[in-house]
Design a protein around this motif. Structure first.
Motif, PDB file in Angstrom:
ATOM      1  N   VAL A 203     -15.805 -10.784  78.259  1.00  0.00           N
ATOM      2  CA  VAL A 203     -16.076 -11.329  76.932  1.00  0.00           C
ATOM      3  C   VAL A 203     -16.152 -12.850  77.000  1.00  0.00           C
ATOM      4  N   ILE A 204     -15.186 -13.454  77.699  1.00  0.00           N
ATOM      5  CA  ILE A 204     -15.173 -14.916  77.827  1.00  0.00           C
ATOM      6  C   ILE A 204     -16.380 -15.396  78.621  1.00  0.00           C
ATOM      7  N   LEU A 235     -15.740 -16.707  69.872  1.00  0.00           N
ATOM      8  CA  LEU A 235     -15.066 -15.838  70.830  1.00  0.00           C
ATOM      9  C   LEU A 235     -14.384 -14.650  70.143  1.00  0.00           C
ATOM     10  N   LEU A 236     -13.716 -14.902  69.030  1.00  0.00           N
ATOM     11  CA  LEU A 236     -13.019 -13.819  68.342  1.00  0.00           C
ATOM     12  C   LEU A 236     -14.004 -12.777  67.822  1.00  0.00           C
ATOM     13  N   THR A 242     -16.880  -6.310  70.981  1.00  0.00           N
ATOM     14  CA  THR A 242     -16.637  -5.536  72.197  1.00  0.00           C
ATOM     15  C   THR A 242     -15.623  -4.429  71.956  1.00  0.00           C
ATOM     16  N   LEU A 243     -14.532  -4.744  71.290  1.00  0.00           N
ATOM     17  CA  LEU A 243     -13.512  -3.734  70.998  1.00  0.00           C
ATOM     18  C   LEU A 243     -14.044  -2.652  70.065  1.00  0.00           C
ATOM     19  N   ALA A 288     -27.200  -2.984  72.914  1.00  0.00           N
ATOM     20  CA  ALA A 288     -27.078  -3.800  74.121  1.00  0.00           C
ATOM     21  C   ALA A 288     -27.321  -5.277  73.849  1.00  0.00           C
ATOM     22  N   LEU A 289     -28.115  -5.604  72.831  1.00  0.00           N
ATOM     23  CA  LEU A 289     -28.458  -7.000  72.541  1.00  0.00           C
ATOM     24  C   LEU A 289     -27.603  -7.588  71.427  1.00  0.00           C
ATOM     25  N   ALA A 290     -26.547  -6.895  71.043  1.00  0.00           N
ATOM     26  CA  ALA A 290     -25.694  -7.398  69.964  1.00  0.00           C
ATOM     27  C   ALA A 290     -24.930  -8.648  70.387  1.00  0.00           C
ATOM     28  N   ALA A 291     -24.452  -8.690  71.628  1.00  0.00           N
ATOM     29  CA  ALA A 291     -23.674  -9.850  72.087  1.00  0.00           C
ATOM     30  C   ALA A 291     -24.502 -11.133  72.087  1.00  0.00           C
TER      31      ALA A 291
END
Length: 430
Positions: A203-204, A235-236, A242-243, A288-291
């Motif tokens: 994630v980081i 980041l949060l 992700t969670l 897949a492209l959400a991040a």
């Protein structure tokens, strides 16, 4: 013009009845060798195109299509220019061509201010762009991934020697079926613990490297400090995304496998597991492209999920294939590196290589440290590769669907990109 990288959050989609009329634009995901006509069977037309100036980098973000604004000219060449014939005799270059390539058939060279050409990308170009960014911007990529990889291995090693030390990962040869089943459960606990640690680290890394890749596309350098300042506020949200995806996958598996477990039917459990695997794989590609959407458009978790679903629509199999191929490549590279270091580490144990084969070398500090060094090297290579492919897939889909290449070209200072000969470039924001 502020040319710092990023994308603005998507504008609200107007309802079908309120949506303003806009010039039809061809779907870039098809054959680039021709320009489709409205109403042609099988032709897909994007409902929204980026308005002139809206995608110009401003306040650290790049815009995405908004409602009720006039789109800029598509970078799809008009008759007489572009991807195919220029309309003249072979060997001739039309005056004022925005591409500057010789006439005739074939795909003219696109502008390439950074690590990728500004046009729809192929598989090789996506992989090459990720590797080129790692090689060209290693001063930013290496410290980020190396620091996170070392932290992951330190935590993982500490847990293995303390909390997880009582778990029998490898059963004895004379173990009963109950003991073998317990060892399998212990192995799953250890694997899940390692996976969770790596997930937090990824994630980081993803958050920081998205900023590096967004600058690399424009051909601009970046530093670790710049990436941290731009990524820290999100980041949060990325951790929450992700969670949420992990919790959703776990819930799907439990719901589909629970009936078989309650009925004590191995067949129903296996059938539920297969169904869960298929459904999770479908959702994995859909989101897949959400991040990258979250990090570069600065939207919320739900907005990013919807954005990814919209970009993936109609390209599911392509994104699935590229993602699986990337996972296979990075997994093979990581396995080779970790295995080589594990074999070397087993030479410093009393059991030697046979202890590594039987799984008893994990009690030796020498083996764990040497194998950990190999894991750090593997993660340092694998994590930026995976993050880079995801970021470039996102950019590629926006180029195909929303003519993002026009906005990237303006941000990179490419003169006259996407204009026809004799016309002025579209106006950009201040």
């Amino acid at each position: 013009m502020n040319d710092s990288p990023g994308w603005a959050s998507p504008g609200s989609d107007p309802s079908e009845g309120d949506r303003p009329q806009q010039p039809a634009q061809p779907d870039r995901s098809g054959d680039p060798g021709r320009t489709a006509q409205p109403g042609e069977p099988g032709t897909k037309w994007s409902a929204e195109q980026p308005p002139a100036g809206s995608g110009t980098p401003r306040d650290g973000v790049w815009g995405n299509p908004g409602a009720g604004q006039t789109p800029p000219p598509s970078s799809t060449p008009q008759p007489g220019t572009g991807w195919g014939s220029y309309g003249g005799r072979p060997g001739q270059t039309p005056s004022g061509s925005p591409y500057g390539a010789p006439g005739g058939w074939g795909k003219p060279p696109a502008a390439k201010p950074g690590v990728i050409p500004l046009r729809p990308l192929g598989l090789g170009e996506i992989l090459d762009g990720a590797v080129t960014t790692m090689r060209t911007h290693w001063r930013s990529v290496l410290p980020i991934t190396l620091a996170v990889a070392v932290l992951i291995e330190i935590i993982s090693l500490t847990l293995q020697r303390t909390v997880l030390s009582g778990y029998a990962v490898v059963p004895d040869e004379s173990a009963t079926p109950e003991e073998a089943f317990k060892a399998l459960g212990d192995s799953m606990v250890v694997s899940m613990a390692d996976s969770f640690i790596q997930l937090v680290g990824s994630v980081i890394v993803t958050a920081l490297l998205m900023m590096v890749f967004s600058r690399a596309v424009l051909g601009r350098p970046s530093s670790v400090g710049d990436a941290w300042r731009e990524a820290r506020p999100h980041l949060l949200k990325l951790a929450g995304l992700t969670l949420l995806l992990m919790a959703g996958a776990l819930a799907i598996a439990v719901v589909l496998m629970l009936p078989g477990a309650l009925l004590d039917s191995a067949g129903l459990v296996a059938l539920g597991a297969i169904g869960a695997l298929v459904l999770i794989a479908w959702l994995w590609v859909k989101f897949a492209l959400a991040a990258p959407a979250l990090m570069l458009e600065r939207g919320g978790v739900v907005t990013s999920l919807r954005r990814s679903a919209k970009l993936v629509r109609g390209a599911w199999w392509r994104i699935f294939g590229i993602s699986v191929l990337t996972s296979l490549i990075t997994g093979f590279v990581a396995m080779m590196i970790v295995s080589a270091f594990a074999v070397v580490g087993s030479l410093f144990t009393d059991e030697g290589v046979s202890g590594f084969v039987e799984g008893t070398s994990t009690d030796s500090w020498a083996f764990l440290i040497i194998a950990g060094i190999g894991a750090v090297i593997a993660l340092t290579i694998v994590m930026p590769m995976q993050a880079g492919v995801t970021a470039l897939l996102y950019i590629d889909q926006r180029i195909r669907r929303e003519a993002l290449d026009l906005e990237l070209a303006r941000a990179a200072g490419v003169e006259g990109y996407g204009t026809t000969p004799g016309t002025a470039p579209p106006a950009t924001g201040s």
